[in-house]
Design a protein around this motif. Sequence first.
Motif: not given
Length: 120
Positions: A50-66
Amino acid sequence: MVDIQALDKALQEIVKKRNELEKIDYNNPKYDDLEEQLHDLEDDFQSEYGEYLEDALQDVHDELCPDNDVLMPIAYLGKGIPVETDKYAGKDTKLLLETNPTRLTLTIGKDKKEVVWTAK
């Protein structure tokens, strides 16, 4: 360090179990057992990755869909999560967690896909 192969295998198990569940009716005596097995797989997955993927998702969200909140990784598996992105404003865009390899894909409309992150 995350074992990427184990991560992908765990995701594939969840997909397989979800597919089994979709094929049977609620009244099927196996339904409750399968559903419980699925929830156990999802809980184990969340605690392990969960933590690993949440970090990745956060980066993607910050970049694409903040403007969109990050959800639990398991929510992105299957049909994906609708997101709003400036890059494709006005289009039907979803963020999707896929397997083999584990990656996040942005779907744009019905026929366009863009890989936005791959597990390393």
